[in-house]
Design a protein around this motif. Structure first.
Motif, PDB file in Angstrom:
ATOM      1  N   TRP A  88     -28.649  32.161  61.032  1.00 17.46           N
ATOM      2  CA  TRP A  88     -27.523  32.655  61.813  1.00 17.46           C
ATOM      3  C   TRP A  88     -27.264  31.796  63.044  1.00 17.46           C
ATOM      4  CZ3 TRP A  88     -23.600  35.830  61.096  1.00 17.46           C
ATOM      5  CH2 TRP A  88     -23.669  36.761  60.050  1.00 17.46           C
ATOM      6  N   ARG A  89     -28.299  31.141  63.563  1.00 14.62           N
ATOM      7  CA  ARG A  89     -28.105  30.352  64.783  1.00 14.62           C
ATOM      8  C   ARG A  89     -27.105  29.217  64.557  1.00 14.62           C
ATOM      9  NH1 ARG A  89     -33.374  29.057  63.155  1.00 14.62           N
ATOM     10  NH2 ARG A  89     -33.652  26.898  62.462  1.00 14.62           N
ATOM     11  N   ASN A  90     -27.059  28.670  63.343  1.00 16.33           N
ATOM     12  CA  ASN A  90     -26.083  27.622  63.064  1.00 16.33           C
ATOM     13  C   ASN A  90     -24.661  28.171  63.095  1.00 16.33           C
ATOM     14  OD1 ASN A  90     -28.151  25.806  62.759  1.00 16.33           O
ATOM     15  ND2 ASN A  90     -28.062  25.741  60.528  1.00 16.33           N
ATOM     16  N   LEU A  91     -24.487  29.378  62.556  1.00 16.82           N
ATOM     17  CA  LEU A  91     -23.156  29.991  62.565  1.00 16.82           C
ATOM     18  C   LEU A  91     -22.746  30.385  63.983  1.00 16.82           C
ATOM     19  CD1 LEU A  91     -23.275  32.229  59.358  1.00 16.82           C
ATOM     20  CD2 LEU A  91     -22.607  29.828  59.595  1.00 16.82           C
ATOM     21  N   LEU A  92     -23.699  30.904  64.762  1.00 18.80           N
ATOM     22  CA  LEU A  92     -23.389  31.268  66.143  1.00 18.80           C
ATOM     23  C   LEU A  92     -23.001  30.038  66.953  1.00 18.80           C
ATOM     24  CD1 LEU A  92     -26.209  33.879  66.880  1.00 18.80           C
ATOM     25  CD2 LEU A  92     -23.776  34.332  66.529  1.00 18.80           C
ATOM     26  N   PHE A  93     -23.742  28.945  66.745  1.00 22.62           N
ATOM     27  CA  PHE A  93     -23.386  27.706  67.443  1.00 22.62           C
ATOM     28  C   PHE A  93     -21.995  27.243  67.026  1.00 22.62           C
ATOM     29  CE2 PHE A  93     -23.003  23.132  66.631  1.00 22.62           C
ATOM     30  CZ  PHE A  93     -22.907  22.681  67.943  1.00 22.62           C
ATOM     31  N   SER A  94     -21.700  27.268  65.733  1.00 21.16           N
ATOM     32  CA  SER A  94     -20.413  26.786  65.250  1.00 21.16           C
ATOM     33  C   SER A  94     -19.270  27.613  65.824  1.00 21.16           C
ATOM     34  CB  SER A  94     -20.384  26.824  63.715  1.00 21.16           C
ATOM     35  OG  SER A  94     -21.405  26.028  63.167  1.00 21.16           O
ATOM     36  N   PHE A  95     -19.412  28.937  65.787  1.00 22.14           N
ATOM     37  CA  PHE A  95     -18.348  29.792  66.314  1.00 22.14           C
ATOM     38  C   PHE A  95     -18.177  29.569  67.813  1.00 22.14           C
ATOM     39  CE2 PHE A  95     -16.501  33.656  68.041  1.00 22.14           C
ATOM     40  CZ  PHE A  95     -15.482  33.930  67.131  1.00 22.14           C
ATOM     41  N   ALA A  96     -19.303  29.494  68.551  1.00 20.21           N
ATOM     42  CA  ALA A  96     -19.225  29.294  69.993  1.00 20.21           C
ATOM     43  C   ALA A  96     -18.617  27.946  70.333  1.00 20.21           C
ATOM     44  CB  ALA A  96     -20.622  29.424  70.615  1.00 20.21           C
ATOM     45  N   TRP A  97     -18.966  26.915  69.562  1.00 22.70           N
ATOM     46  CA  TRP A  97     -18.377  25.605  69.815  1.00 22.70           C
ATOM     47  C   TRP A  97     -16.862  25.642  69.594  1.00 22.70           C
ATOM     48  CZ3 TRP A  97     -20.373  20.952  71.534  1.00 22.70           C
ATOM     49  CH2 TRP A  97     -19.509  19.872  71.457  1.00 22.70           C
ATOM     50  N   GLY A  98     -16.427  26.251  68.507  1.00 21.85           N
ATOM     51  CA  GLY A  98     -14.998  26.330  68.243  1.00 21.85           C
ATOM     52  C   GLY A  98     -14.259  27.135  69.287  1.00 21.85           C
ATOM     53  N   ALA A  99     -14.828  28.291  69.681  1.00 20.19           N
ATOM     54  CA  ALA A  99     -14.138  29.185  70.614  1.00 20.19           C
ATOM     55  C   ALA A  99     -14.166  28.673  72.044  1.00 20.19           C
ATOM     56  CB  ALA A  99     -14.762  30.580  70.547  1.00 20.19           C
ATOM     57  N   CYS A 100     -15.207  27.929  72.411  1.00 19.85           N
ATOM     58  CA  CYS A 100     -15.369  27.509  73.811  1.00 19.85           C
ATOM     59  C   CYS A 100     -15.134  26.008  73.990  1.00 19.85           C
ATOM     60  CB  CYS A 100     -16.766  27.896  74.301  1.00 19.85           C
ATOM     61  SG  CYS A 100     -17.119  29.674  74.223  1.00 19.85           S
ATOM     62  N   ALA A 101     -16.048  25.189  73.466  1.00 23.27           N
ATOM     63  CA  ALA A 101     -15.988  23.750  73.723  1.00 23.27           C
ATOM     64  C   ALA A 101     -14.747  23.108  73.100  1.00 23.27           C
ATOM     65  CB  ALA A 101     -17.258  23.078  73.210  1.00 23.27           C
ATOM     66  N   ALA A 102     -14.532  23.354  71.794  1.00 17.17           N
ATOM     67  CA  ALA A 102     -13.391  22.734  71.119  1.00 17.17           C
ATOM     68  C   ALA A 102     -12.069  23.219  71.705  1.00 17.17           C
ATOM     69  CB  ALA A 102     -13.451  23.020  69.618  1.00 17.17           C
ATOM     70  N   ALA A 103     -11.976  24.520  72.010  1.00 14.18           N
ATOM     71  CA  ALA A 103     -10.730  25.044  72.592  1.00 14.18           C
ATOM     72  C   ALA A 103     -10.470  24.453  73.968  1.00 14.18           C
ATOM     73  CB  ALA A 103     -10.814  26.572  72.673  1.00 14.18           C
ATOM     74  N   LEU A 104     -11.529  24.267  74.761  1.00 18.27           N
ATOM     75  CA  LEU A 104     -11.351  23.679  76.091  1.00 18.27           C
ATOM     76  C   LEU A 104     -10.891  22.222  75.981  1.00 18.27           C
ATOM     77  CD1 LEU A 104     -11.637  23.833  79.151  1.00 18.27           C
ATOM     78  CD2 LEU A 104     -14.055  23.221  78.881  1.00 18.27           C
ATOM     79  N   ILE A 105     -11.539  21.466  75.088  1.00 16.73           N
ATOM     80  CA  ILE A 105     -11.131  20.074  74.877  1.00 16.73           C
ATOM     81  C   ILE A 105      -9.666  20.006  74.453  1.00 16.73           C
ATOM     82  CG2 ILE A 105     -11.490  18.059  73.401  1.00 16.73           C
ATOM     83  CD1 ILE A 105     -14.468  18.846  73.304  1.00 16.73           C
ATOM     84  N   ALA A 106      -9.271  20.895  73.548  1.00 17.75           N
ATOM     85  CA  ALA A 106      -7.902  20.872  73.040  1.00 17.75           C
ATOM     86  C   ALA A 106      -6.887  21.190  74.137  1.00 17.75           C
ATOM     87  CB  ALA A 106      -7.768  21.865  71.885  1.00 17.75           C
ATOM     88  N   ILE A 107      -7.161  22.226  74.942  1.00 19.63           N
ATOM     89  CA  ILE A 107      -6.209  22.603  75.986  1.00 19.63           C
ATOM     90  C   ILE A 107      -6.057  21.483  77.013  1.00 19.63           C
ATOM     91  CG2 ILE A 107      -5.929  24.128  77.977  1.00 19.63           C
ATOM     92  CD1 ILE A 107      -6.825  26.427  76.318  1.00 19.63           C
ATOM     93  N   VAL A 108      -7.179  20.937  77.454  1.00 15.86           N
ATOM     94  CA  VAL A 108      -7.116  19.895  78.487  1.00 15.86           C
ATOM     95  C   VAL A 108      -6.475  18.623  77.940  1.00 15.86           C
ATOM     96  CG1 VAL A 108      -8.501  18.417  79.988  1.00 15.86           C
ATOM     97  CG2 VAL A 108      -9.091  20.834  79.738  1.00 15.86           C
ATOM     98  N   ALA A 109      -6.941  18.166  76.765  1.00 16.44           N
ATOM     99  CA  ALA A 109      -6.434  16.907  76.215  1.00 16.44           C
ATOM    100  C   ALA A 109      -4.973  17.015  75.797  1.00 16.44           C
ATOM    101  CB  ALA A 109      -7.298  16.485  75.019  1.00 16.44           C
ATOM    102  N   ASN A 110      -4.598  18.129  75.157  1.00 21.80           N
ATOM    103  CA  ASN A 110      -3.202  18.294  74.748  1.00 21.80           C
ATOM    104  C   ASN A 110      -2.260  18.323  75.950  1.00 21.80           C
ATOM    105  OD1 ASN A 110      -3.906  18.371  72.059  1.00 21.80           O
ATOM    106  ND2 ASN A 110      -3.892  20.604  71.927  1.00 21.80           N
ATOM    107  N   SER A 111      -2.644  19.056  76.986  1.00 19.61           N
ATOM    108  CA  SER A 111      -1.793  19.142  78.179  1.00 19.61           C
ATOM    109  C   SER A 111      -1.664  17.787  78.859  1.00 19.61           C
ATOM    110  CB  SER A 111      -2.374  20.171  79.158  1.00 19.61           C
ATOM    111  OG  SER A 111      -2.436  21.452  78.574  1.00 19.61           O
ATOM    112  N   PHE A 112      -2.776  17.086  78.992  1.00 19.97           N
ATOM    113  CA  PHE A 112      -2.736  15.777  79.646  1.00 19.97           C
ATOM    114  C   PHE A 112      -1.874  14.795  78.859  1.00 19.97           C
ATOM    115  CE2 PHE A 112      -4.417  11.447  79.933  1.00 19.97           C
ATOM    116  CZ  PHE A 112      -4.302  11.208  81.295  1.00 19.97           C
TER     117      PHE A 112
END
Length: 448
Positions: A88-112
């Motif tokens: 389960w730790r792999n799934l938790l990491f994947s979901f957290a990465w998508g919801a937090c890290a990837a979403a943050l990268i997308a918002i900042v990079a897309n806006s810039f």
């Protein structure tokens, strides 16, 4: 995906050379702590950014509506992973990465990127179109692919094929879509508050219908293409370096292309969105679903084909390869164990099934020349884990095989061939007799 034990220690003899203590930055708790801190900080920043754009009330409404498809998607990907379930730790990491890290990268990079293009061209309208159809697919799919790459590199034992890539990619994209839906739904709610819209004709209702009802699978569908690329690369031999690099890149490019087509659907006229949805998205979703389910059935056939050699050597019971290659038989074995021996025994049987599946896949890769240099060590580890759970698992699987086939199960008896399949020796105990029937009391799984 595989679950794996620690490396086995050498029974008896000297303890060997003194262990080399890793530097502090190489310690597991340091790496876990750094990863958790990174994800937590990303989550706090993305929370603040989304709340700033939607307002507190809009954020809460968006959160409540965006959560609807998440359990269904997670359950679907977990179902695909039932043959060789990963931690389960792999799934938790994947979901957290998508919801937090990837979403943050997308918002900042897309806006810039959009602001830079608008400033450079003095055409904000064209900048928005270019940002949605070109910049967003590249940035978002790259950010999501980073989670698949990290699992592929640092959890290699858990990443053994196409299904593993699909599951990790799909869960990552589910987390990303969750955060994105909060933003879109919260913004739509704020628009309705200003315009006075409500009910089925409101912007919130239309956004919910398009993003949650019609296309909850959109982001997972895109990123699954990247996961398939990594999954095929995982099946390749270690010496095939070019193949192991090009396949994930090809999957990533396909994901970006499909994402770009989807984002540009509104530019194809009044009914462009529905045309792309019906002609492109639905068939692609159906094709990929068929591919993943076919791969899952192929994995079960691999289990039935590869495990009989261990029955010959005395590690497994005569009917176990058949039972372990049937999802229904596996379920009956767990039900038998919990009915007769309790929940702990059922967990032991589930672990036995997972280790046996990992063993079958390991041997399959070995016969095809795709196993790593630690094949023999890994095989011995898995056999040891099976042997320690045999007293509970053998009667449960024997019952399940008997209950799911009307005829005696006669597995093919291949030669020992590749790998370590000698009969069990100390410290695991004497080998079980493969020809001896495994006794089991009568049991009706549907009785109370």
């Amino acid at each position: 995906m595989a679950i794996h034990p620690p490396y086995a220690t050498q029974p008896g003899g000297s303890a060997g050379p003194a262990p080399i203590h890793p530097h502090w930055w190489q310690r597991r708790w340091v790496r876990y702590g750094a990863l958790i801190t990174l994800l937590a900080m990303s989550g706090l920043v993305i929370l603040a950014l989304v709340r700033e754009q939607t307002g507190t009330e809009g954020f809460l409404v968006g959160l409540g509506l965006a959560v609807f498809p998440v359990p269904l998607l997670i359950a679907a990907f977990r179902w695909l992973d039932r043959v060789e379930p990963g931690p389960w730790r792999n799934l938790l990491f994947s979901f957290a990465w998508g919801a937090c890290a990837a979403a943050l990268i997308a918002i900042v990079a897309n806006s810039f990127a959009t602001r830079w293009i608008a400033t450079a061209t003095a055409d904000p309208s064209s900048a928005d179109t270019l940002g949605a159809t070109v910049i967003a697919p590249v940035v978002e799919e790259s950010a999501k692919a980073a989670a698949v790459l990290l699992v592929f590199l640092f959890r290699r034992r858990d990443f053994t094929g196409i299904v593993d890539g699909v599951v990790i990619a799909g869960v990552t994209a589910t987390g990303f879509a969750f955060t994105e839906n909060i933003l879109y739904l919260g913004t739509a709610f704020g628009t309705d508050r200003l315009s006075g819209g409500s009910g089925l004709t409101s912007v919130t209702a239309a956004t919910f219908f398009v993003r949650v009802v019609m296309s909850p699978f959109a982001h997972p569908l895109f990123t699954v293409l990247t996961g398939i690329g990594f999954g095929v690369a995982a099946l390749s031999a270690e010496r095939q370096h070019v193949r192991r690099v090009l396949l994930p890149l090809t999957g990533l490019l396909l994901a970006m292309g499909m994402h770009a087509v989807w984002n540009s659907s509104s530019d194809f006229g009044e009914f462009g969105f529905f045309g792309v949805y019906a002609v492109f998205m639905v068939p692609a979703f159906g094709l990929l679903t068929w591919l993943v389910v076919w791969t899952r059935q192929r994995e079960l056939r691999t289990v039935r084909t590869e495990l009989p050699v261990y029955t010959v050597a005395g590690w497994l019971g005569a009917t176990e390869p058949w039972a372990l290659g049937s999802m229904r038989a596996r379920r009956l074995a767990r039900e038998y164990a919990v009915h007769h021996f309790g929940k702990a025994a059922a967990r032991s049987v589930a672990e036995y099934e997972a280790y046996a599946t990992s063993l079958a896949f390991l041997r399959h890769r070995g016969r095809r020349g795709r196993a790593g240099s630690d094949f023999v060590v890994r095989e011995r580890e898995l056999l040891g884990e099976l042997w320690r759970r045999r007293e509970t698992a053998h009667p449960a699987l024997a019952y399940a095989a008997h209950a799911t086939t009307p005829l005696p199960v006669t597995p093919p008896w291949p030669d020992h061939g590749y790998g370590y399949v000698a009969p069990p020796a100390q410290p695991y105990g004497p080998p079980a007799q493969a020809s001896a029937p495994v006794p089991y009391p009568a049991y009706n799984p549907y009785s109370s």
